[in-house]
Enzyme design. Structure first.
Site, PDB file in Angstrom:
ATOM      1  N   LYS A   1      -1.961   3.667  -0.334  1.00  0.00           N
ATOM      2  CA  LYS A   1      -2.745   2.681  -0.822  1.00  0.00           C
ATOM      3  C   LYS A   1      -4.360   2.845  -1.555  1.00  0.00           C
ATOM      4  CE  LYS A   1      -0.711  -1.201   1.919  1.00  0.00           C
ATOM      5  NZ  LYS A   1      -0.522  -2.264   2.770  1.00  0.00           N
TER       6      LYS A   1
ATOM      7  N   ARG B   1       4.782   2.098   8.004  1.00  0.00           N
ATOM      8  CA  ARG B   1       5.578   1.602   6.653  1.00  0.00           C
ATOM      9  C   ARG B   1       4.995   2.619   5.782  1.00  0.00           C
ATOM     10  NH1 ARG B   1       4.907  -1.352   2.232  1.00  0.00           N
ATOM     11  NH2 ARG B   1       6.685  -2.755   1.589  1.00  0.00           N
TER      12      ARG B   1
HETATM   13  C1  8Y7 Z   1       2.516  -4.119   3.693  1.00  0.00           C
HETATM   14  C2  8Y7 Z   1       3.729  -4.592   3.723  1.00  0.00           C
HETATM   15  C3  8Y7 Z   1       3.286  -4.257   1.689  1.00  0.00           C
HETATM   16  C4  8Y7 Z   1       1.637  -3.707   4.970  1.00  0.00           C
HETATM   17  C5  8Y7 Z   1       3.600  -5.140   6.081  1.00  0.00           C
HETATM   18  C6  8Y7 Z   1       2.305  -1.844  -0.367  1.00  0.00           C
HETATM   19  C7  8Y7 Z   1       5.189  -5.530   2.063  1.00  0.00           C
HETATM   20  C8  8Y7 Z   1       2.014  -3.161  -0.576  1.00  0.00           C
HETATM   21  N1  8Y7 Z   1       2.218  -3.666   2.415  1.00  0.00           N
HETATM   22  N2  8Y7 Z   1       4.138  -5.302   4.918  1.00  0.00           N
HETATM   23  N3  8Y7 Z   1       4.318  -4.776   2.450  1.00  0.00           N
HETATM   24  N4  8Y7 Z   1       2.198  -4.164   5.993  1.00  0.00           N
HETATM   25  N5  8Y7 Z   1       4.022  -5.425   7.277  1.00  0.00           N
HETATM   26  O1  8Y7 Z   1       1.330  -0.978  -0.964  1.00  0.00           O
HETATM   27  O2  8Y7 Z   1       0.668  -3.181   4.960  1.00  0.00           O
HETATM   28  O3  8Y7 Z   1       2.883  -1.246   0.072  1.00  0.00           O
HETATM   29  S1  8Y7 Z   1       3.435  -4.246  -0.106  1.00  0.00           S
END
Ligand code: 8Y7
Length: 277
Positions: free
Chosen positions: A221, A255
């Site tokens: 990020k 994640r």
């Molecule tokens: C997150 C996410 C994304 C996060 C959860 C990226 C779909 C942006 N970020 N879901 N999703 N938490 N729960 O940079 O921080 O991956 S998308």
């Protein structure tokens, strides 16, 4: 504490790795449907082999400025991939969506978790998750993807994010979603500036008092770019440091894009924690 993810039970007292599987057209090597599914399955299999306990399948980009996707388009992209991963791999399939129709459809196909960056705020989303009986991750976002990074403001980011999440928990539970089916996520990068993101990571352990398992996404990020000066492709070391901090502070699910490396980091944290018990 354990959660039943549609037939696969996992303890939330240890930290698990969730691999990111984007199925937006620009993530396919070719636009065709067959190539899309087989390519997605190939990427999912690799992440499972590398130790992912969850695969998070998403068909809508939440990047600021990304074009909106119709419900039909999202169904067409995501459902065949969910079906294939459920059929072929030993993993919990998480569905990154805010769309009630997709929540219902993927639950039928064997998905094990709904990951909603809009914390079930779309009409029908709370009811779709209750009806599906699936666990759900409620994430905090200030504003909407198009404008969330314009000028995020908080008096106290940790307190406000906690209050928002507890309000969404109340809505979910009042609608009949079981407390043991709820996970929370402070939403790194979603309507937060660098200082807000760093404060949230520094205080992540305070979210544990809410009593729900925590999921976090920090992988590659922009906050990591801001601290290190690295472009997105060069952020693996900072992503691993961030994952390690989150695991130390009690995150249950992390994640990430880079599963193999993150699994190693999380294993070290688990080993150190066990030694200190
Ligand atoms: C997150 C996410 C994304 C996060 C959860 C990226 C779909 C942006 N970020 N879901 N999703 N938490 N729960 O940079 O921080 O991956 S998308």
């Amino acid at each position: 504490m354990q959660i039943d993810f549609n037939g696969r039970t996992l303890t939330m007292d240890q930290c698990h790795v969730m691999g990111i599987l984007n199925v937006t057209p620009d993530s396919f090597s070719d636009g065709g449907q067959y190539t899309g599914v087989s390519d997605a399955l190939f990427r999912a299999r690799r992440m499972v082999d590398e130790g992912a306990a969850f695969i998070d399948v998403g068909g809508e980009s939440t990047r600021p400025g990304a074009a909106p996707v119709s419900v039909q388009e999202e169904l067409d992209r995501v459902c065949p991939v969910v079906e294939a991963v459920v059929r072929e791999l030993d993993v919990v399939v998480s569905v990154d969506t805010s769309t009630p129709e997709l929540m219902a459809a993927t639950a039928q196909l064997g998905a094990g978790l709904i990951n909603d960056v809009r914390a079930l705020n779309r009409p029908g989303a709370v009811e779709a998750v209750r009806q599906a009986g699936l666990p759900v991750c409620l994430m905090h976002m200030q504003g909407q993807p198009v404008d969330m990074q314009v000028a995020p403001r908080y008096q106290s980011v940790t307190r406000q994010v906690s209050a928002f999440l507890m309000d969404r928990v109340r809505v979910a539970e009042e609608a009949g979603i079981a407390p043991e089916n709820i996970l929370l996520d402070p939403g790194f990068g979603f309507g937060k500036n660098l200082q807000h993101n760093l404060q949230l990571l520094a205080t992540l352990d305070r979210f544990r008092v809410l009593g729900y398992p925590l999921l976090v996404g920090l992988s590659r990020k922009s906050m990591l770019g801001a601290v290190t000066g690295r472009e997105v492709t060069e952020r693996l070391p900072a992503s691993l440091a961030a994952a390690t901090i989150a695991a130390m502070k009690g995150a249950a699910i992390i994640r990430v894009h880079d599963v193999r490396e993150t699994v190693d980091a999380v294993r070290l944290v688990s080993a150190v924690k066990e030694a200190g018990l």
